[in-house]
Design a protein around this motif. Structure first.
Motif, short mmCIF file in Angstrom:
data_model
loop_
_atom_site.label_atom_id
_atom_site.label_comp_id
_atom_site.label_asym_id
_atom_site.label_seq_id
_atom_site.Cartn_x
_atom_site.Cartn_y
_atom_site.Cartn_z
N HIS A 85 0.86 -1.19 0.00
CA HIS A 85 0.00 0.00 0.00
C HIS A 85 0.89 1.24 0.00
CE1 HIS A 85 -2.33 -2.83 2.98
NE2 HIS A 85 -2.40 -3.29 1.75
N PRO A 86 1.53 1.55 -1.12
CA PRO A 86 2.49 2.67 -1.12
C PRO A 86 1.78 4.02 -1.00
CG PRO A 86 2.17 1.83 -3.33
CD PRO A 86 1.42 0.90 -2.42
N ASP A 87 2.53 5.02 -0.60
CA ASP A 87 1.97 6.35 -0.29
C ASP A 87 1.07 6.90 -1.40
OD1 ASP A 87 3.44 6.30 2.04
OD2 ASP A 87 4.90 7.79 1.42
N PHE A 88 1.57 6.92 -2.62
CA PHE A 88 0.82 7.56 -3.71
C PHE A 88 0.03 6.55 -4.54
CE2 PHE A 88 3.81 10.85 -2.55
CZ PHE A 88 3.04 11.99 -2.63
N GLY A 89 0.54 5.35 -4.70
CA GLY A 89 -0.22 4.33 -5.41
C GLY A 89 -1.57 4.08 -4.75
N THR A 90 -1.58 4.08 -3.43
CA THR A 90 -2.83 3.85 -2.70
C THR A 90 -3.84 4.97 -2.95
OG1 THR A 90 -1.61 2.61 -1.03
CG2 THR A 90 -3.78 3.41 -0.40
N ILE A 91 -3.35 6.18 -3.15
CA ILE A 91 -4.28 7.30 -3.39
C ILE A 91 -5.02 7.11 -4.71
CG2 ILE A 91 -4.47 9.80 -3.71
CD1 ILE A 91 -3.71 8.73 -0.81
N TRP A 92 -4.31 6.69 -5.75
CA TRP A 92 -5.00 6.46 -7.03
C TRP A 92 -5.90 5.23 -6.93
CZ3 TRP A 92 -5.30 9.91 -10.89
CH2 TRP A 92 -4.40 10.98 -10.86
N ALA A 93 -5.51 4.24 -6.14
CA ALA A 93 -6.40 3.09 -5.89
C ALA A 93 -7.66 3.55 -5.13
CB ALA A 93 -5.66 2.02 -5.09
N ASP A 94 -7.48 4.53 -4.24
CA ASP A 94 -8.63 5.08 -3.52
C ASP A 94 -9.53 5.89 -4.45
OD1 ASP A 94 -7.62 3.97 -1.22
OD2 ASP A 94 -7.06 5.86 -0.26
N MET A 95 -8.92 6.61 -5.37
CA MET A 95 -9.71 7.45 -6.30
C MET A 95 -10.30 6.62 -7.43
SD MET A 95 -7.80 11.11 -6.49
CE MET A 95 -6.48 10.69 -7.62
N ARG A 96 -9.77 5.42 -7.64
CA ARG A 96 -10.20 4.56 -8.75
C ARG A 96 -10.10 5.30 -10.09
NH1 ARG A 96 -15.50 3.83 -5.95
NH2 ARG A 96 -14.53 5.37 -4.60
N GLU A 97 -8.92 5.88 -10.27
CA GLU A 97 -8.63 6.56 -11.53
C GLU A 97 -7.22 6.17 -11.95
OE1 GLU A 97 -9.60 10.73 -12.05
OE2 GLU A 97 -10.54 10.71 -10.09
N MET A 98 -6.95 6.31 -13.26
CA MET A 98 -5.64 5.97 -13.80
C MET A 98 -4.70 7.18 -13.73
SD MET A 98 -5.08 2.98 -14.90
CE MET A 98 -6.23 1.84 -14.15
N PRO A 99 -3.57 7.07 -13.09
CA PRO A 99 -2.61 8.17 -13.12
C PRO A 99 -1.96 8.28 -14.50
CG PRO A 99 -1.65 6.27 -12.01
CD PRO A 99 -3.09 5.93 -12.29
N PRO A 100 -2.04 9.44 -15.15
CA PRO A 100 -1.32 9.59 -16.42
C PRO A 100 0.18 9.36 -16.23
CG PRO A 100 -2.85 11.42 -16.10
CD PRO A 100 -2.79 10.67 -14.80
#
Lengths: 246, 246, 246, 246
Positions: free
Chosen positions: D106-121
């Motif tokens: 559950h990495p710091d920033f990867g988890t945030i995009w998993a929480d947002m359910r959006e693809m990071p460009p």
């Protein structure tokens, strides 16, 4: 030095020069860490001031490095040059002999509000500590504060204020003691940090703190929180046990 | 002390005073680090509480510094004064003898949601750990919690809650053990951090976690995650190997 | 080495190779820390360049690791391979013999503005230090800069510029000395950080700094701030006292 | 151990168990540091896997702590219990024998995009390293991945993917070697961090990187960047010189 605190003796006895060193170092940890920037002056009341030296950072100075200078910026004691930005402090101390301690730097979050030229709301208890009245925004950039003319304008714009944001530049914090300046510098940076966090999240602009509380807190002289300054001092002595040696 | 963990013995045996010290220090690392702020009380069930001392930070306390006090806040054992904010804890323990451990502080991200007076969504698994039911927002600022009257109002507003945001101030976390309080304090700060990150990025307000999961997690007593508290303890002992000596 | 600074001698005498090591390490601390990324070249003016080696990070290199290479990228002295991205620097030094030092990396905040392909406003004094004229946005991604053709296009797009954002990639900073490159690299990252902070908070797009000041500062050759580079050097020597040994 | 790297020998020889320890520790520094969370499995191809133990953090494990387990999760060698979340890995390795290494945390920033359910460009070069094809969003939360049924669903949803965000939870990263898993885990976290920074600043949603570049990079097997993994290994060995001893 292996100092063990007791309720009657929270920190070792300190000279004013040692206090300046400890203030600089503990504020560095609080976000006041913009390279060579920053000055602290301490009015001895005899026509001279103590101040930190130019050419060394707040993180590295030691008691032996502290200067004594006249109100015209001449070095009386000490081997280092006077900070370039000292005119701001000289104007201040000439105009307001009541002020014992003055601190200027470019802290992480304080500088952002100075850049935005907006007032950070006081959102919480910790942000309201230390008093100092209303935060003043000095929004006239006449070049750096290292020339006498723009320093004078900044001091005039400050009026009787004790806390200021210098637009496009940094902060200016006054107090009757090193302890008070520390309390106010820590609280101002917490206020600026927390208000930035709320703002970046699109939170409400109004504070939970009622007006009567804010007004009461604003009247503090910054000296009343026993133990706060001492905790900062102990952390620095733990990090560098021989710091007071000279 | 050079403790080597095994599956049967993850950490050394700890006294309650040692547990309080380790809780304070590990939470400091988790963001509960607002200078002198913060109190931890531990109800011994005999009319006395253990608590951390006033005038020392959570980062520097040692087992010898822990106080034993009465439910009226009188010191029974220990050389330090009682924290100024202890009335909140005294009211709590008088009203709710079921609560063994209570933690108050101003953590980095929890304080931001307390400042915003909004509920951070529980966006992920780690944020949902530890239970404690619904997070309560106590939005009545009557001055600091260091007077009895406002402490009483805060305890009333909390009701049977075990997790609270204190508007314009910080957080309040209850549990049946130090372990449970640790689990909840860590999870609450992660919840507040991750929710702030999503909010600052303009992410969706709804969580990926289904309602049934959130409800199941909320019912946890905070004691079930074997090894979680122990990992925090070991990190502190690695950082300061003689911490348990006294 | 236990160097004690005096006003006449702020740092030990340094060879160019030692300067490159110290520049790399101090910039790592400023946010130029993207793993193996980053090159620094130093034109000796005799048809050869010094540069940092490939395969070691900026945090770990020592003076013995510095290479001397030709303008075609052949190693003349040193045991390490040349950085893959060196074609950008070779093109630059061939086209602009006036440039002594060139720095490329992917710093924390500079990279974000390169990703956004927008110009960070210069919001404050510290952000304006070091000069280098207008920041250039080189918005043509032809693959990495490690092939000669795309390196040439980037150098052409830079024109006579001395500071650039490379879209989707990082930054490129030129100067007449290591000192100047340091000043500019620090200021550019502060500019990018502070502008990001203002932007994330929805602050105003215009700067408090007047146009005449910005223009004056932009004309600086980056060598005028006595003591700034030296403070960075001392911090690295304090962190690793035997760094200059070889 | 005082290892000095040379171009021919960038790091000491490592056993698979040592590689797992070094991967866990270096990823901890990259933001994969959610307390006890996280598993790494390494398929030995003989019906057994190596994996990190339950009850110890990625920051503290040593080579002696690594387990060997069957594809049913039974411990063959080692004194520690198997991680609770291992069913996800068991399902994966049973379904896809081509995958050598799998990493979940559950990495710091990867988890945030998993929480947002959006693809990071993928905004920049560093964010595009390591390949692994398209990032897959597995948006079905059936409780934690520590039960077989929801683990199977997650593996099915992943299909032939090698990089995934697990909604409301964390990330899942596959590779043919520890080196490839490292490269991908670092790049994914940089991608998630930089994309969050752009998003929080209201930057453009499209990347500077052309489609042909993104497609070429996505096809990488993650093993091609000589020296990248080695730099991470050296940093860990410098921090704890006796780490390989056992």
């Amino acid at each position: 030095m292996d100092f063990v605190p007791t309720p009657d003796k929270l920190i070792p006895d300190l000279t004013p020069a040692q206090e300046i060193v400890l203030l600089a170092r503990t504020l560095w940890r609080e976000g006041y860490r913009d390279h060579l920037a920053g000055h602290i002056t301490y009015n001895l009341g005899d026509g001279t001031l103590l101040c930190n030296p130019w050419l060394l950072t707040w993180r590295e100075i030691r008691p032996r490095d502290i200067l004594r200078i006249t109100l015209d910026g001449e070095v009386v004691e000490g081997q280092w040059p006077v900070p370039l930005g000292i005119p701001l402090h000289l104007e201040l101390h000439r105009a307001r002999p009541d002020v014992r301690v003055a601190v200027h730097n470019h802290p992480d979050f304080g500088t952002i509000w100075a850049d935005m030229r907006e007032m950070p709301p006081v959102y919480d208890q910790s942000s309201s500590l230390g008093g100092g009245g209303d935060l003043v925004l000095i929004d006239e950039y006449d070049g750096a504060v290292n020339n006498t003319e723009s320093a004078r304008k900044a001091v005039e714009a400050l009026g009787a204020g004790e806390l200021a944001l210098l637009a496009g530049h940094g902060v200016f914090i006054l107090g009757t003691t090193i302890r008070a300046a520390h309390q106010r510098a820590v609280a101002l940076e917490q206020r600026c940090r927390n208000a930035w966090m709320v703002r970046a999240a699109g939170g409400r602009p109004d504070s939970a703190l009622p007006q009567w509380w804010l007004e009461r807190m604003a009247r503090s002289d910054g000296n009343g929180f026993h133990g706060f300054w001492e905790a900062g001092v102990r952390a620095e002595l733990a990090a560098e046990p021989d710091l007071l040696d000279d």
